[in-house]
Design an enzyme around this catalytic site. Structure first.
Site, PDB file in Angstrom:
ATOM      1  N   GLY A 158       0.829  -1.211   0.000  1.00  0.00           N
ATOM      2  CA  GLY A 158       0.000   0.000   0.000  1.00  0.00           C
ATOM      3  C   GLY A 158       0.858   1.253   0.000  1.00  0.00           C
ATOM      4  N   ALA A 159       1.991   1.172  -0.703  1.00  0.00           N
ATOM      5  CA  ALA A 159       2.972   2.276  -0.649  1.00  0.00           C
ATOM      6  C   ALA A 159       2.690   3.357  -1.682  1.00  0.00           C
ATOM      7  CB  ALA A 159       4.386   1.726  -0.828  1.00  0.00           C
TER       8      ALA A 159
ATOM      9  N   VAL B 259      -3.278  -7.352  -1.743  1.00  0.00           N
ATOM     10  CA  VAL B 259      -2.682  -8.167  -0.668  1.00  0.00           C
ATOM     11  C   VAL B 259      -3.676  -9.138  -0.039  1.00  0.00           C
ATOM     12  CG1 VAL B 259      -0.839  -6.534  -0.082  1.00  0.00           C
ATOM     13  CG2 VAL B 259      -3.037  -6.390   1.116  1.00  0.00           C
TER      14      VAL B 259
ATOM     15  N   ASN C 161       1.359  -2.471   5.294  1.00  0.00           N
ATOM     16  CA  ASN C 161       0.721  -1.167   5.501  1.00  0.00           C
ATOM     17  C   ASN C 161      -0.597  -0.991   4.743  1.00  0.00           C
ATOM     18  OD1 ASN C 161       0.880   2.001   5.852  1.00  0.00           O
ATOM     19  ND2 ASN C 161       0.752   1.614   3.652  1.00  0.00           N
TER      20      ASN C 161
ATOM     21  N   SER D 140      -3.371   0.401  14.453  1.00  0.00           N
ATOM     22  CA  SER D 140      -4.026   1.709  14.604  1.00  0.00           C
ATOM     23  C   SER D 140      -4.458   1.843  16.058  1.00  0.00           C
ATOM     24  CB  SER D 140      -5.267   1.761  13.710  1.00  0.00           C
ATOM     25  OG  SER D 140      -6.129   2.819  14.106  1.00  0.00           O
TER      26      SER D 140
ATOM     27  N   TYR E  91     -13.038  -2.205  11.172  1.00  0.00           N
ATOM     28  CA  TYR E  91     -11.671  -1.674  11.136  1.00  0.00           C
ATOM     29  C   TYR E  91     -10.974  -1.917  12.488  1.00  0.00           C
ATOM     30  CZ  TYR E  91      -7.979   1.845  10.306  1.00  0.00           C
ATOM     31  OH  TYR E  91      -6.774   2.494  10.151  1.00  0.00           O
TER      32      TYR E  91
ATOM     33  N   ALA F 187     -11.686  -4.209  14.715  1.00  0.00           N
ATOM     34  CA  ALA F 187     -11.461  -5.652  14.888  1.00  0.00           C
ATOM     35  C   ALA F 187     -10.260  -6.098  14.061  1.00  0.00           C
ATOM     36  CB  ALA F 187     -12.713  -6.426  14.460  1.00  0.00           C
TER      37      ALA F 187
ATOM     38  N   LYS G  60      -7.701  -4.300  13.094  1.00  0.00           N
ATOM     39  CA  LYS G  60      -6.447  -3.764  13.644  1.00  0.00           C
ATOM     40  C   LYS G  60      -6.074  -4.470  14.959  1.00  0.00           C
ATOM     41  CE  LYS G  60      -5.338  -0.699  10.504  1.00  0.00           C
ATOM     42  NZ  LYS G  60      -4.283  -1.053   9.525  1.00  0.00           N
TER      43      LYS G  60
ATOM     44  N   ILE H 272      -3.923  10.414  11.241  1.00  0.00           N
ATOM     45  CA  ILE H 272      -2.846  10.937  10.401  1.00  0.00           C
ATOM     46  C   ILE H 272      -3.456  11.550   9.150  1.00  0.00           C
ATOM     47  CG2 ILE H 272      -0.676  10.353   9.231  1.00  0.00           C
ATOM     48  CD1 ILE H 272      -0.637   9.731  12.286  1.00  0.00           C
TER      49      ILE H 272
HETATM   50  N1  LIG Z   1      -4.572   7.774   8.123  1.00  0.00           N
HETATM   51  C1  LIG Z   1      -4.773   7.425   9.383  1.00  0.00           C
HETATM   52  O1  LIG Z   1      -5.292   8.196  10.202  1.00  0.00           O
HETATM   53  C2  LIG Z   1      -4.342   6.069   9.878  1.00  0.00           C
HETATM   54  C3  LIG Z   1      -4.291   5.865  11.264  1.00  0.00           C
HETATM   55  C4  LIG Z   1      -3.910   4.626  11.750  1.00  0.00           C
HETATM   56  C5  LIG Z   1      -3.570   3.603  10.870  1.00  0.00           C
HETATM   57  N2  LIG Z   1      -3.635   3.842   9.525  1.00  0.00           N
HETATM   58  C6  LIG Z   1      -3.285   2.728   8.667  1.00  0.00           C
HETATM   59  O2  LIG Z   1      -2.157   3.091   7.897  1.00  0.00           O
HETATM   60  C7  LIG Z   1      -2.189   2.395   6.656  1.00  0.00           C
HETATM   61  C8  LIG Z   1      -2.037   3.363   5.507  1.00  0.00           C
HETATM   62  O3  LIG Z   1      -3.117   4.277   5.556  1.00  0.00           O
HETATM   63  P1  LIG Z   1      -3.104   5.697   4.817  1.00  0.00           P
HETATM   64  O4  LIG Z   1      -3.788   6.645   5.724  1.00  0.00           O
HETATM   65  O5  LIG Z   1      -1.742   6.000   4.317  1.00  0.00           O
HETATM   66  O6  LIG Z   1      -4.117   5.376   3.620  1.00  0.00           O
HETATM   67  P2  LIG Z   1      -4.087   5.725   2.054  1.00  0.00           P
HETATM   68  O7  LIG Z   1      -5.463   5.487   1.572  1.00  0.00           O
HETATM   69  O8  LIG Z   1      -3.470   7.064   1.833  1.00  0.00           O
HETATM   70  O9  LIG Z   1      -3.091   4.607   1.470  1.00  0.00           O
HETATM   71  C9  LIG Z   1      -3.432   3.238   1.482  1.00  0.00           C
HETATM   72  C10 LIG Z   1      -2.902   2.599   0.220  1.00  0.00           C
HETATM   73  O10 LIG Z   1      -3.194   1.192   0.294  1.00  0.00           O
HETATM   74  C11 LIG Z   1      -3.605   0.779  -1.001  1.00  0.00           C
HETATM   75  N3  LIG Z   1      -4.438  -0.427  -0.892  1.00  0.00           N
HETATM   76  C12 LIG Z   1      -5.727  -0.520  -0.498  1.00  0.00           C
HETATM   77  N4  LIG Z   1      -6.155  -1.784  -0.547  1.00  0.00           N
HETATM   78  C13 LIG Z   1      -5.108  -2.521  -0.978  1.00  0.00           C
HETATM   79  C14 LIG Z   1      -4.927  -3.909  -1.244  1.00  0.00           C
HETATM   80  N5  LIG Z   1      -5.929  -4.773  -1.082  1.00  0.00           N
HETATM   81  N6  LIG Z   1      -3.711  -4.325  -1.676  1.00  0.00           N
HETATM   82  C15 LIG Z   1      -2.690  -3.454  -1.860  1.00  0.00           C
HETATM   83  N7  LIG Z   1      -2.811  -2.130  -1.646  1.00  0.00           N
HETATM   84  C16 LIG Z   1      -4.003  -1.662  -1.200  1.00  0.00           C
HETATM   85  C17 LIG Z   1      -4.390   1.953  -1.559  1.00  0.00           C
HETATM   86  O11 LIG Z   1      -4.502   1.904  -2.979  1.00  0.00           O
HETATM   87  C18 LIG Z   1      -3.567   3.138  -1.062  1.00  0.00           C
HETATM   88  O12 LIG Z   1      -2.606   3.557  -2.008  1.00  0.00           O
HETATM   89  C19 LIG Z   1      -3.512   1.615   6.641  1.00  0.00           C
HETATM   90  O13 LIG Z   1      -3.289   0.291   7.081  1.00  0.00           O
HETATM   91  C20 LIG Z   1      -4.348   2.366   7.650  1.00  0.00           C
HETATM   92  O14 LIG Z   1      -5.361   1.550   8.200  1.00  0.00           O
HETATM   93  C21 LIG Z   1      -3.999   5.045   9.010  1.00  0.00           C
END
Ligand SMILES: NC(=O)c1ccc[n+]([C@@H]2O[C@H](COP(=O)([O-])OP(=O)(O)OC[C@H]3O[C@@H](n4cnc5c(N)ncnc54)[C@H](O)[C@@H]3O)[C@@H](O)[C@H]2O)c1
Length: 271
Positions: free
Chosen positions: A12-13, A63, A89, A166, A179, A181, A183, A212
């Site tokens: 998910g980069a 993934v 991620n 998270s 979500y 559950a 995490k 974030i």
């Molecule tokens: N933003 C927040 O507040 C926050 C807080 C805590 C945890 N997180 C976690 O951090 C991680 C990244 O979140 P973010 O805020 O950068 O989100 P984001 O939406 O900016 O990025 C997530 C990326 O994951 C990709 N993705 C989605 N489903 C996928 C799959 N099945 N296979 C491969 N790639 C996939 C998306 O295309 C996207 O580019 C996530 O696991 C999210 O739950 C985010």
């Protein structure tokens, strides 16, 4: 540089936190493979890594599909032979506007002390599809990638696996049952595998960020964002770079006594 000669895969980069971690690792000397379900996003970030003068691979895949995951690990090992760092991620979130409105309204009613609260009717409206997809992307995806990574890392007797949890998995968030559950499941998975894998020099830890500022939360209601920011003593959302700094600590040899831990950059939202 903290990651010279290392190879990393970040899932998910293509956006947000994953992109910040991929770029941070590349600046610290690592070759970084970029996974995303969106090929265009993965290619754009791979381009940024190349511009930093580092090696990269673009590995688009979902993934939550174990066949696709196996295929990207085969591609990676065909090119690089070893994998030192995996960051699980990739993630999704459901931000349905009417649910957010009901949460805001309930919050306002509580503040005003007005009458019997109306039912939130949120978790009762989660569809099978939403429940399954959330668990599949976060929990199945983390497990499938970890399973492939362990095959390489245990044999090479070195590895760092970093799972993105998270605060939702630590404290539970109203309106986000699936979500939360998923995490919490990732935190359990992290601890169980950490106990096994450290025997072979493979470190497994999790990061549990607070809120974030990333594209994931673009659909979040502005009022909801304000209410959340106020719940963190620091009074603001975090940045992807503030999470990447924690990931770098876990990916580098600075964390040589850190096993099965959950580090939570959250501005004090949860202590
Ligand atoms: N933003 C927040 O507040 C926050 C807080 C805590 C945890 N997180 C976690 O951090 C991680 C990244 O979140 P973010 O805020 O950068 O989100 P984001 O939406 O900016 O990025 C997530 C990326 O994951 C990709 N993705 C989605 N489903 C996928 C799959 N099945 N296979 C491969 N790639 C996939 C998306 O295309 C996207 O580019 C996530 O696991 C999210 O739950 C985010």
């Amino acid at each position: 540089m903290k990651l010279a000669q290392r190879t990393a895969l970040v899932t998910g980069a293509g956006s947000g936190i994953g992109r910040a971690i991929a770029l941070c690792f590349a600046r610290e000397g690592a070759a970084v493979a970029v996974n995303d379900i969106r090929r265009d996003r993965a290619e754009a970030v791979a381009q940024e890594i190349r511009a930093l003068g580092r090696e990269t691979l673009t590995l688009p895949a979902d993934v939550s599909d174990s066949v696709e995951v196996r295929a990207i690990f085969e591609q990676l090992t065909a090119q690089w032979q070893r994998l030192d760092i995996l960051v699980n991620n990739a993630g999704i979130v459901e931000l349905e506007p009417s649910r957010q409105q009901r949460l805001i309204q309930a919050h306002m009613e509580r503040l005003a002390g007005s009458g019997a609260p109306a039912p939130l009717a949120i978790s009762q409206s989660i569809t099978d599809m939403e429940w399954r997809r959330t668990l599949a992307v976060h929990l199945d995806g983390t497990f499938y990638c970890t399973r492939e990574a362990l095959k390489l890392m245990e044999a090479q007797r070195y590895g760092k696996i970093i799972n993105m949890a998270s605060v939702a998995g630590l404290t539970g968030l109203a309106g986000a049952a699936a979500y939360s559950a998923a995490k919490a499941g990732i935190i359990g998975l992290t601890k169980a595998i950490a106990r096994e894998a450290i025997h072979c020099g493979v470190y497994v830890n999790a990061i549990a960020p607070g809120f974030i500022d990333t594209p994931m939360l673009a659909e979040m209601d502005a009022e909801m964002k304000r209410l959340i920011a106020l719940q963190a003593p620091i009074g603001r959302f975090g940045t992807p770079e503030e999470v990447a700094a924690v990931a770098l600590h876990l990916a580098s040899d600075d964390s040589s006594y850190t096993v099965g831990q959950v580090l939570s950059p959250n501005g004090g939202f949860y202590m």
